[in-house]
Design a protein around this motif. Sequence first.
Motif, PDB file in Angstrom:
ATOM      1  N   GLY A   8       0.780  -1.224   0.000  1.00 38.51           N
ATOM      2  CA  GLY A   8       0.000   0.000   0.000  1.00 38.51           C
ATOM      3  C   GLY A   8       0.814   1.278   0.000  1.00 38.51           C
ATOM      4  N   GLY A   9       2.133   1.165   0.096  1.00 34.25           N
ATOM      5  CA  GLY A   9       2.944   2.372   0.045  1.00 34.25           C
ATOM      6  C   GLY A   9       2.953   2.979  -1.343  1.00 34.25           C
ATOM      7  N   GLY A  10       3.515   4.170  -1.433  1.00 33.99           N
ATOM      8  CA  GLY A  10       3.603   4.838  -2.733  1.00 33.99           C
ATOM      9  C   GLY A  10       3.955   6.288  -2.587  1.00 33.99           C
ATOM     10  N   LEU A  11       3.779   7.015  -3.689  1.00 32.88           N
ATOM     11  CA  LEU A  11       4.060   8.441  -3.744  1.00 32.88           C
ATOM     12  C   LEU A  11       2.740   9.203  -3.697  1.00 32.88           C
ATOM     13  CD1 LEU A  11       5.986  10.847  -4.286  1.00 32.88           C
ATOM     14  CD2 LEU A  11       5.675  10.388  -6.734  1.00 32.88           C
ATOM     15  N   VAL A  12       2.653  10.172  -2.813  1.00 38.60           N
ATOM     16  CA  VAL A  12       1.432  10.954  -2.657  1.00 38.60           C
ATOM     17  C   VAL A  12       1.812  12.395  -2.362  1.00 38.60           C
ATOM     18  CG1 VAL A  12       1.240  10.440  -0.182  1.00 38.60           C
ATOM     19  CG2 VAL A  12      -0.821  11.004  -1.494  1.00 38.60           C
ATOM     20  N   GLN A  13       0.958  13.319  -2.757  1.00 35.82           N
ATOM     21  CA  GLN A  13       1.205  14.725  -2.460  1.00 35.82           C
ATOM     22  C   GLN A  13       0.832  15.041  -1.015  1.00 35.82           C
ATOM     23  OE1 GLN A  13      -0.878  17.040  -5.471  1.00 35.82           O
ATOM     24  NE2 GLN A  13       1.048  17.339  -6.569  1.00 35.82           N
ATOM     25  N   ALA A  14       1.461  16.051  -0.483  1.00 37.62           N
ATOM     26  CA  ALA A  14       1.131  16.499   0.862  1.00 37.62           C
ATOM     27  C   ALA A  14      -0.365  16.809   0.941  1.00 37.62           C
ATOM     28  CB  ALA A  14       1.948  17.720   1.225  1.00 37.62           C
ATOM     29  N   GLY A  15      -0.969  16.389   2.048  1.00 35.31           N
ATOM     30  CA  GLY A  15      -2.401  16.538   2.224  1.00 35.31           C
ATOM     31  C   GLY A  15      -3.210  15.346   1.766  1.00 35.31           C
ATOM     32  N   LEU A 108       5.403  -4.404  22.507  1.00 37.67           N
ATOM     33  CA  LEU A 108       5.631  -4.081  21.100  1.00 37.67           C
ATOM     34  C   LEU A 108       6.151  -2.658  20.972  1.00 37.67           C
ATOM     35  CD1 LEU A 108       3.458  -4.919  18.054  1.00 37.67           C
ATOM     36  CD2 LEU A 108       3.979  -2.530  18.506  1.00 37.67           C
ATOM     37  N   ARG A 109       5.607  -1.764  21.788  1.00 36.43           N
ATOM     38  CA  ARG A 109       5.994  -0.353  21.737  1.00 36.43           C
ATOM     39  C   ARG A 109       7.315  -0.077  22.431  1.00 36.43           C
ATOM     40  NH1 ARG A 109       2.700   2.524  24.834  1.00 36.43           N
ATOM     41  NH2 ARG A 109       1.266   0.914  25.497  1.00 36.43           N
ATOM     42  N   ILE A 110       7.527  -0.670  23.618  1.00 30.56           N
ATOM     43  CA  ILE A 110       8.675  -0.255  24.429  1.00 30.56           C
ATOM     44  C   ILE A 110       9.907  -1.140  24.267  1.00 30.56           C
ATOM     45  CG2 ILE A 110       7.114   0.767  26.103  1.00 30.56           C
ATOM     46  CD1 ILE A 110       7.757  -1.526  28.013  1.00 30.56           C
ATOM     47  N   GLU A 111       9.734  -2.347  23.714  1.00 32.96           N
ATOM     48  CA  GLU A 111      10.875  -3.235  23.459  1.00 32.96           C
ATOM     49  C   GLU A 111      10.805  -3.757  22.035  1.00 32.96           C
ATOM     50  OE1 GLU A 111      11.680  -5.012  27.970  1.00 32.96           O
ATOM     51  OE2 GLU A 111      11.110  -6.350  26.334  1.00 32.96           O
ATOM     52  N   PRO A 112      10.884  -2.876  21.046  1.00 33.88           N
ATOM     53  CA  PRO A 112      10.658  -3.287  19.659  1.00 33.88           C
ATOM     54  C   PRO A 112      11.692  -4.254  19.113  1.00 33.88           C
ATOM     55  CG  PRO A 112      11.447  -1.037  19.746  1.00 33.88           C
ATOM     56  CD  PRO A 112      11.133  -1.426  21.154  1.00 33.88           C
ATOM     57  N   SER A 113      12.841  -4.360  19.742  1.00 31.28           N
ATOM     58  CA  SER A 113      13.874  -5.250  19.208  1.00 31.28           C
ATOM     59  C   SER A 113      13.432  -6.704  19.186  1.00 31.28           C
ATOM     60  CB  SER A 113      15.169  -5.114  20.018  1.00 31.28           C
ATOM     61  OG  SER A 113      14.938  -5.451  21.372  1.00 31.28           O
ATOM     62  N   ASP A 114      12.454  -7.073  20.006  1.00 32.95           N
ATOM     63  CA  ASP A 114      11.987  -8.458  20.055  1.00 32.95           C
ATOM     64  C   ASP A 114      10.728  -8.685  19.223  1.00 32.95           C
ATOM     65  OD1 ASP A 114      12.956  -8.943  23.529  1.00 32.95           O
ATOM     66  OD2 ASP A 114      14.060  -9.236  21.667  1.00 32.95           O
ATOM     67  N   ASN A 115      10.328  -7.706  18.434  1.00 27.43           N
ATOM     68  CA  ASN A 115       9.145  -7.857  17.575  1.00 27.43           C
ATOM     69  C   ASN A 115       9.457  -8.711  16.359  1.00 27.43           C
ATOM     70  OD1 ASN A 115       7.780  -6.109  19.280  1.00 27.43           O
ATOM     71  ND2 ASN A 115       8.044  -4.334  17.941  1.00 27.43           N
ATOM     72  N   TYR A 116       8.421  -9.283  15.770  1.00 31.44           N
ATOM     73  CA  TYR A 116       8.486  -9.812  14.414  1.00 31.44           C
ATOM     74  C   TYR A 116       8.303  -8.620  13.469  1.00 31.44           C
ATOM     75  CZ  TYR A 116       7.757 -14.427  16.475  1.00 31.44           C
ATOM     76  OH  TYR A 116       7.867 -15.572  17.223  1.00 31.44           O
ATOM     77  N   TRP A 117       9.019  -8.655  12.346  1.00 29.48           N
ATOM     78  CA  TRP A 117       8.994  -7.513  11.421  1.00 29.48           C
ATOM     79  C   TRP A 117       8.722  -7.953   9.992  1.00 29.48           C
ATOM     80  CZ3 TRP A 117       9.172  -2.834  13.586  1.00 29.48           C
ATOM     81  CH2 TRP A 117       9.779  -2.688  14.839  1.00 29.48           C
ATOM     82  N   GLY A 118       8.038  -7.064   9.264  1.00 30.04           N
ATOM     83  CA  GLY A 118       7.939  -7.221   7.830  1.00 30.04           C
ATOM     84  C   GLY A 118       9.123  -6.568   7.155  1.00 30.04           C
ATOM     85  N   GLN A 119       9.097  -6.570   5.809  1.00 29.82           N
ATOM     86  CA  GLN A 119      10.207  -6.008   5.038  1.00 29.82           C
ATOM     87  C   GLN A 119      10.065  -4.510   4.811  1.00 29.82           C
ATOM     88  OE1 GLN A 119      13.068  -7.723   4.089  1.00 29.82           O
ATOM     89  NE2 GLN A 119      12.129  -9.110   5.569  1.00 29.82           N
ATOM     90  N   GLY A 120       8.887  -3.991   5.020  1.00 30.37           N
ATOM     91  CA  GLY A 120       8.687  -2.555   4.868  1.00 30.37           C
ATOM     92  C   GLY A 120       8.058  -2.173   3.546  1.00 30.37           C
ATOM     93  N   THR A 121       7.366  -1.047   3.558  1.00 34.38           N
ATOM     94  CA  THR A 121       6.797  -0.462   2.346  1.00 34.38           C
ATOM     95  C   THR A 121       7.088   1.029   2.373  1.00 34.38           C
ATOM     96  OG1 THR A 121       4.782  -0.286   0.992  1.00 34.38           O
ATOM     97  CG2 THR A 121       4.489  -0.125   3.365  1.00 34.38           C
ATOM     98  N   GLN A 122       7.533   1.554   1.229  1.00 34.31           N
ATOM     99  CA  GLN A 122       7.973   2.943   1.164  1.00 34.31           C
ATOM    100  C   GLN A 122       6.795   3.888   0.985  1.00 34.31           C
ATOM    101  OE1 GLN A 122      11.125   4.229   1.541  1.00 34.31           O
ATOM    102  NE2 GLN A 122      10.185   6.280   1.398  1.00 34.31           N
TER     103      GLN A 122
END
Length: 127
Positions: A8-15, A108-122
């Motif tokens: 769902g990531g992508g390029l969008v204009q401000a606003g 999940l919030r305070i010790e994020p190093s032990d979370n499972y992670w996805g690869q990310g979306t820009q």
Amino acid sequence: QVQLVESGGGLVQAGGSLRLSCAASGGTFSSYAMGWFRQAPGKEREFVASIARGGANTHYANSVKGRFTISRDNAKNTVYLQMNSLKTEDTALYYCAARGGPASELYLRIEPSDNYWGQGTQVTVSS
């Protein structure tokens, strides 16, 4: 072990608006607290939003409060991040995170190093 795939990531204009999705597999989705983090170039990864296993409790970073909404659909094993009124400073690589166990949403919030992670979306917001 849960696997996470963001989209769902992508390029969008401000606003403008975007909706990110994170599909989970390989685990019992409803047993995980879920969240979103982001990392901008040259900066450390930072917390954006989180949602408890049942969806009743959510938390947001102050920088996105009132503009972003996190939600989850346990029947579809998916967590969402609706992002409205986007700003250029929201530009980052957005990561989905999962955490099981007691007090999972808190850790999940305070010790994020032990979370499972996805690869990310820009997400790129242009002025």
